[in-house]
Design a protein around this motif. Structure first.
Motif, PDB file in Angstrom:
ATOM      1  N   LEU A 248       0.827  -1.225   0.000  1.00 24.25           N
ATOM      2  CA  LEU A 248       0.000   0.000   0.000  1.00 24.25           C
ATOM      3  C   LEU A 248       0.855   1.267   0.000  1.00 24.25           C
ATOM      4  CD1 LEU A 248      -2.936   1.010   0.059  1.00 24.25           C
ATOM      5  CD2 LEU A 248      -2.786   1.091   2.558  1.00 24.25           C
ATOM      6  N   GLN A 249       1.934   1.235   0.796  1.00 25.43           N
ATOM      7  CA  GLN A 249       2.760   2.439   0.928  1.00 25.43           C
ATOM      8  C   GLN A 249       3.302   2.906  -0.424  1.00 25.43           C
ATOM      9  OE1 GLN A 249       6.435   2.033   3.176  1.00 25.43           O
ATOM     10  NE2 GLN A 249       5.770   3.651   4.549  1.00 25.43           N
ATOM     11  N   LYS A 250       3.580   1.945  -1.307  1.00 30.30           N
ATOM     12  CA  LYS A 250       4.188   2.300  -2.606  1.00 30.30           C
ATOM     13  C   LYS A 250       3.191   2.948  -3.570  1.00 30.30           C
ATOM     14  CE  LYS A 250       8.385  -0.137  -3.052  1.00 30.30           C
ATOM     15  NZ  LYS A 250       8.647  -1.488  -2.651  1.00 30.30           N
ATOM     16  N   THR A 251       1.901   2.934  -3.233  1.00 31.67           N
ATOM     17  CA  THR A 251       0.908   3.495  -4.160  1.00 31.67           C
ATOM     18  C   THR A 251       0.798   5.009  -4.043  1.00 31.67           C
ATOM     19  OG1 THR A 251      -0.991   3.317  -2.662  1.00 31.67           O
ATOM     20  CG2 THR A 251      -0.468   1.369  -3.995  1.00 31.67           C
ATOM     21  N   ILE A 252       1.390   5.572  -3.000  1.00 25.02           N
ATOM     22  CA  ILE A 252       1.291   7.036  -2.812  1.00 25.02           C
ATOM     23  C   ILE A 252       2.672   7.633  -2.558  1.00 25.02           C
ATOM     24  CG2 ILE A 252      -1.069   7.021  -1.870  1.00 25.02           C
ATOM     25  CD1 ILE A 252       1.085   7.668   0.802  1.00 25.02           C
ATOM     26  N   VAL A 253       2.770   8.938  -2.844  1.00 32.80           N
ATOM     27  CA  VAL A 253       3.966   9.677  -2.443  1.00 32.80           C
ATOM     28  C   VAL A 253       3.532  10.683  -1.387  1.00 32.80           C
ATOM     29  CG1 VAL A 253       5.839  11.172  -3.192  1.00 32.80           C
ATOM     30  CG2 VAL A 253       4.881   9.511  -4.765  1.00 32.80           C
ATOM     31  N   PRO A 254       4.073  10.571  -0.162  1.00 29.35           N
ATOM     32  CA  PRO A 254       3.713  11.580   0.838  1.00 29.35           C
ATOM     33  C   PRO A 254       4.416  12.900   0.528  1.00 29.35           C
ATOM     34  CG  PRO A 254       5.040   9.802   1.825  1.00 29.35           C
ATOM     35  CD  PRO A 254       5.017   9.573   0.348  1.00 29.35           C
ATOM     36  N   LEU A 255       3.651  13.955   0.336  1.00 31.27           N
ATOM     37  CA  LEU A 255       4.229  15.276   0.079  1.00 31.27           C
ATOM     38  C   LEU A 255       3.896  16.184   1.256  1.00 31.27           C
ATOM     39  CD1 LEU A 255       3.274  15.886  -3.674  1.00 31.27           C
ATOM     40  CD2 LEU A 255       5.430  15.015  -2.761  1.00 31.27           C
ATOM     41  N   VAL A 256       4.783  17.123   1.520  1.00 29.95           N
ATOM     42  CA  VAL A 256       4.572  18.017   2.669  1.00 29.95           C
ATOM     43  C   VAL A 256       3.699  19.207   2.256  1.00 29.95           C
ATOM     44  CG1 VAL A 256       5.726  19.637   4.232  1.00 29.95           C
ATOM     45  CG2 VAL A 256       6.740  17.383   3.770  1.00 29.95           C
ATOM     46  N   SER A 257       2.654  19.422   3.033  1.00 28.01           N
ATOM     47  CA  SER A 257       1.834  20.615   2.844  1.00 28.01           C
ATOM     48  C   SER A 257       1.959  21.451   4.117  1.00 28.01           C
ATOM     49  CB  SER A 257       0.385  20.198   2.602  1.00 28.01           C
ATOM     50  OG  SER A 257      -0.367  21.296   2.172  1.00 28.01           O
ATOM     51  N   LEU A 258       2.044  22.770   3.940  1.00 29.17           N
ATOM     52  CA  LEU A 258       2.262  23.660   5.090  1.00 29.17           C
ATOM     53  C   LEU A 258       1.080  24.597   5.290  1.00 29.17           C
ATOM     54  CD1 LEU A 258       5.901  24.820   4.231  1.00 29.17           C
ATOM     55  CD2 LEU A 258       5.228  22.953   5.771  1.00 29.17           C
ATOM     56  N   GLN A 259       0.895  25.000   6.511  1.00 27.42           N
ATOM     57  CA  GLN A 259      -0.164  25.953   6.836  1.00 27.42           C
ATOM     58  C   GLN A 259       0.382  27.001   7.794  1.00 27.42           C
ATOM     59  OE1 GLN A 259      -4.029  26.020   6.374  1.00 27.42           O
ATOM     60  NE2 GLN A 259      -2.851  25.540   4.547  1.00 27.42           N
ATOM     61  N   SER A 260      -0.233  28.162   7.759  1.00 26.60           N
ATOM     62  CA  SER A 260       0.147  29.202   8.722  1.00 26.60           C
ATOM     63  C   SER A 260      -1.077  30.052   9.023  1.00 26.60           C
ATOM     64  CB  SER A 260       1.255  30.082   8.132  1.00 26.60           C
ATOM     65  OG  SER A 260       0.766  30.741   6.980  1.00 26.60           O
ATOM     66  N   ALA A 261      -1.035  30.748  10.139  1.00 20.88           N
ATOM     67  CA  ALA A 261      -2.136  31.669  10.467  1.00 20.88           C
ATOM     68  C   ALA A 261      -1.542  32.992  10.912  1.00 20.88           C
ATOM     69  CB  ALA A 261      -2.990  31.085  11.577  1.00 20.88           C
ATOM     70  N   TRP A 338       2.528  25.251  10.710  1.00 23.00           N
ATOM     71  CA  TRP A 338       2.569  23.806  10.928  1.00 23.00           C
ATOM     72  C   TRP A 338       2.531  23.090   9.578  1.00 23.00           C
ATOM     73  CZ3 TRP A 338      -1.742  26.855  11.509  1.00 23.00           C
ATOM     74  CH2 TRP A 338      -2.919  26.447  10.897  1.00 23.00           C
ATOM     75  N   GLY A 339       2.680  21.789   9.588  1.00 21.59           N
ATOM     76  CA  GLY A 339       2.663  21.044   8.329  1.00 21.59           C
ATOM     77  C   GLY A 339       2.248  19.609   8.540  1.00 21.59           C
ATOM     78  N   GLY A 340       2.128  18.883   7.452  1.00 24.53           N
ATOM     79  CA  GLY A 340       1.744  17.477   7.524  1.00 24.53           C
ATOM     80  C   GLY A 340       1.868  16.864   6.145  1.00 24.53           C
ATOM     81  N   TYR A 341       1.456  15.606   6.027  1.00 25.02           N
ATOM     82  CA  TYR A 341       1.618  14.879   4.763  1.00 25.02           C
ATOM     83  C   TYR A 341       0.295  14.704   4.030  1.00 25.02           C
ATOM     84  CZ  TYR A 341       6.370  13.798   6.088  1.00 25.02           C
ATOM     85  OH  TYR A 341       7.696  13.907   6.422  1.00 25.02           O
ATOM     86  N   ILE A 342       0.341  15.019   2.731  1.00 26.68           N
ATOM     87  CA  ILE A 342      -0.760  14.664   1.845  1.00 26.68           C
ATOM     88  C   ILE A 342      -0.300  13.443   1.023  1.00 26.68           C
ATOM     89  CG2 ILE A 342      -1.632  17.014   1.733  1.00 26.68           C
ATOM     90  CD1 ILE A 342      -0.426  17.263  -1.065  1.00 26.68           C
ATOM     91  N   ALA A 343      -1.227  12.767   0.369  1.00 25.12           N
ATOM     92  CA  ALA A 343      -0.864  11.578  -0.410  1.00 25.12           C
ATOM     93  C   ALA A 343      -1.113  11.845  -1.893  1.00 25.12           C
ATOM     94  CB  ALA A 343      -1.688  10.375   0.054  1.00 25.12           C
ATOM     95  N   HIS A 344      -0.007  11.838  -2.646  1.00 21.73           N
ATOM     96  CA  HIS A 344      -0.076  12.064  -4.098  1.00 21.73           C
ATOM     97  C   HIS A 344      -0.139  10.708  -4.808  1.00 21.73           C
ATOM     98  CE1 HIS A 344       0.850  13.889  -7.965  1.00 21.73           C
ATOM     99  NE2 HIS A 344       1.776  12.971  -8.119  1.00 21.73           N
ATOM    100  N   TYR A 365      -5.771  11.418  -1.793  1.00 19.41           N
ATOM    101  CA  TYR A 365      -6.679  12.531  -2.138  1.00 19.41           C
ATOM    102  C   TYR A 365      -5.961  13.699  -2.793  1.00 19.41           C
ATOM    103  CZ  TYR A 365      -9.293   9.653   1.068  1.00 19.41           C
ATOM    104  OH  TYR A 365      -9.874   8.577   1.681  1.00 19.41           O
ATOM    105  N   ASN A 366      -4.643  13.632  -2.879  1.00 14.50           N
ATOM    106  CA  ASN A 366      -3.892  14.677  -3.575  1.00 14.50           C
ATOM    107  C   ASN A 366      -4.236  16.083  -3.080  1.00 14.50           C
ATOM    108  OD1 ASN A 366      -2.443  13.102  -5.901  1.00 14.50           O
ATOM    109  ND2 ASN A 366      -4.503  12.250  -5.765  1.00 14.50           N
ATOM    110  N   GLY A 367      -4.357  16.211  -1.765  1.00 15.01           N
ATOM    111  CA  GLY A 367      -4.605  17.532  -1.167  1.00 15.01           C
ATOM    112  C   GLY A 367      -6.063  17.950  -1.145  1.00 15.01           C
ATOM    113  N   ARG A 368      -6.987  17.072  -1.515  1.00 13.34           N
ATOM    114  CA  ARG A 368      -8.412  17.447  -1.506  1.00 13.34           C
ATOM    115  C   ARG A 368      -9.233  16.452  -0.680  1.00 13.34           C
ATOM    116  NH1 ARG A 368      -8.976  19.918  -7.356  1.00 13.34           N
ATOM    117  NH2 ARG A 368      -7.361  21.482  -7.147  1.00 13.34           N
ATOM    118  N   GLY A 369      -8.671  16.017   0.457  1.00 11.14           N
ATOM    119  CA  GLY A 369      -9.301  14.931   1.216  1.00 11.14           C
ATOM    120  C   GLY A 369     -10.399  15.350   2.180  1.00 11.14           C
ATOM    121  N   VAL A 370     -10.563  16.646   2.417  1.00 10.10           N
ATOM    122  CA  VAL A 370     -11.640  17.024   3.341  1.00 10.10           C
ATOM    123  C   VAL A 370     -12.968  16.573   2.725  1.00 10.10           C
ATOM    124  CG1 VAL A 370     -12.823  18.928   4.511  1.00 10.10           C
ATOM    125  CG2 VAL A 370     -10.320  18.933   4.327  1.00 10.10           C
TER     126      VAL A 370
END
Ligand SMILES: Cc1cc2nc3c(=O)[nH]c(=O)nc-3n(C[C@H](O)[C@H](O)[C@H](O)COP(=O)(O)OP(=O)(O)OC[C@H]3O[C@@H](n4cnc5c(N)ncnc54)[C@H](O)[C@@H]3O)c2cc1C
Length: 430
Positions: A248-261, A338-344, A365-370
């Motif tokens: 399963l792990q090989k099906t996605i690339v974890p990419l870093v997404s960042l947020q700030s306020a 802060w930041g976290g991983y999305i799955a590409h 979800y490529n950054g659209r998982g909500v």
């Protein structure tokens, strides 16, 4: 695995109370075990518990600890590609299922929130997708006409009207998807999870699943200090997917997404920015995206290199991206980062896998998982409740290895500065 505290973020500071959960310390049984208590896992648990199934959720940390508690909270009902392309990947019937799921996804989120009275500052004021260069204007044109044809409410906004809706003249062209909106994502995730618990789901934290084994016609799910006999095991681990389910792990690339306020803004500046409460995202590869929140702050995000958001270049990009988008915010302090991983995924689409009888995994979800994690949870529940794989809105597909997985982490990280240069070049010269 080391037990980690909830990452510091604006959402952690302003969320509904944390859900108190125990660690799994016994041997027990369930109809379904769900691995991961983010939006996908919690929605799956909610739907199944509501139908009376015995559900156990095992979360390595605490509910909402993963990307779901860290997102920008944008509810974006659109895929990254045009419907025709999606159908070319998946076939006409399955492709149109996914297209329709995207188009209805925001309404699904907001009606679920209403149905279960989830407190999460939900607002459905529309989503602006803004073009960062002329090439992207053409891309928006084709996206909006293709999605209009399949019934999505999506319009074009340009010039002065866009400047007014954004509160800045940085972008001249956008699509507006009125169904889009926003939530306080940690409150939303906790709300889904606690609703599932109200219906009888048992949720355990600090209980990373270490292995799954076949046990007759059932599965045995093992954690450090407990285990569960079950008919179904469902992996809802997205960008945090480990090696427990082989392949399963090989099906996605974890990419870093960042947020700030930002710090709370002077009232007149706050009123000027996104005056009608739209969210927005631009078309850069190293995306800029943002929204307002109720205590006079702007939340702004981009892609990054380090998920702890402590790297100088990541922090610099947050400040410079914010000031480039909203010049009136130059010099404003970012009080939270802060930041976290999305799955590409290779086809930029979410995937549902059923590698063996009784095992399901929904991710990518490529950054659209909500929005799409919420949909995926329902689709997984429908499969477990007896819907045939052919009739699901998101088709069951085989594993497809993500190309970028062939490269080292360092190479993936180099992609961000490289793409940044390409974005800047395009903005200037095309
Ligand atoms: C900074 C950031 C901003 C984003 N902004 C947006 C946005 O504005 N809009 C949008 O739609 N999407 C956004 N996304 C993407 C979105 O957050 C994700 O697509 C979505 O939250 C995925 O939800 P999930 O439940 O599938 O996974 P997650 O919320 O990531 O949850 C996975 C969980 O699985 C657990 N886990 C992993 N392995 C195990 C194991 N072996 N045993 C037990 N538990 C395990 C993890 O601890 C984690 O809590 C953003 C993501 C990030 C990081």
């Amino acid at each position: 695995m080391i037990h980690q505290k909830l990452h510091p973020s604006l959402w952690a500071d302003t969320s509904t109370p944390r859900i108190s959960v125990d660690k799994l310390n016994t041997h027990t049984r369930a109809d379904v075990v769900i691995v991961g208590a983010g939006i996908t896992g919690s929605r799956t648990a909610l739907e199944l518990a509501e139908q009376g199934l015995a559900v156990i959720v095992l979360e390595a940390q605490e509910p909402g600890w993963g990307a779901s508690g860290r997102t920008g909270g944008q509810v974006n009902p659109l895929a990254h590609d045009i419907p025709e392309k999606i159908c070319s990947y998946l076939g006409e019937k399955a492709g149109m299922g996914v297209v329709n799921a995207y188009a209805k996804s925001a309404d699904e989120v907001f009606s679920l929130i209403k149905k279960h009275k989830i407190e999460c500052d939900a607002e459905q004021n529309g989503w602006l997708r803004v073009a960062h260069c002329n090439r992207a204007v053409k891309q928006l044109e084709s996206m909006s006409s293709a999605w209009q044809k399949v019934g999505l409410d999506i319009n074009y906004v340009e010039g002065n009207e866009l400047h007014r809706l954004m509160g800045t003249k940085t972008y001249d062209t956008a699509t507006l998807t009125p169904k889009g909106g926003s939530v306080q994502p940690l409150s939303y995730t906790r709300g889904l999870c606690s609703t599932a618990m109200r219906f009888g789901a048992r949720v355990f934290g600090h209980s990373p699943v270490q292995a799954i084994e076949r046990k007759g016609s059932q599965w045995l799910v093992k954690t450090e200090s407990g285990s569960v006999d079950t008919e179904w095991v469902v992996f809802c681990t997205n960008g945090y997917t480990d090696n427990v389910l082989k392949g399963l792990q090989k099906t996605i690339v974890p990419l870093v997404s960042l947020q700030s306020a930002t710090e709370p803004l002077p009232q007149e500046i706050y009123d000027e920015i996104l005056p009608e409460g739209h969210t927005y995202a631009d078309t850069r590869r190293v995306i800029f995206y943002g929204r307002k929140v109720k205590d006079r702050r702007v939340v702004f995000g981009t892609l990054g290199v380090s998920a702890d958001c402590k790297r100088g270049s990541d922090i610099k990009r947050l400040y410079s991206g914010l000031a480039e988008t909203f010049p009136q915010l130059k010099g404003i302090e970012l009080t939270h980062k802060w930041g976290g991983y999305i799955a590409h995924t290779p086809d930029v689409l979410p995937h549902l896998h059923e590698p063996q009888p009784g095992i399901l995994a929904g991710l990518g979800y490529n950054g659209r998982g909500v929005a799409m994690g919420t949909v995926m949870g329902r689709v997984i529940a429908e499969r477990i409740l007896g819907k045939s794989a052919e009739d699901l809105e998101i088709p069951v597909t085989n594993y497809s290895n993500a190309f970028l997985r062939h490269f080292s982490d360092v190479a993936v990280k180099l992609a961000v500065p490289t793409f940044e240069i390409m974005d800047a070049f395009e903005r200037r010269f095309t």
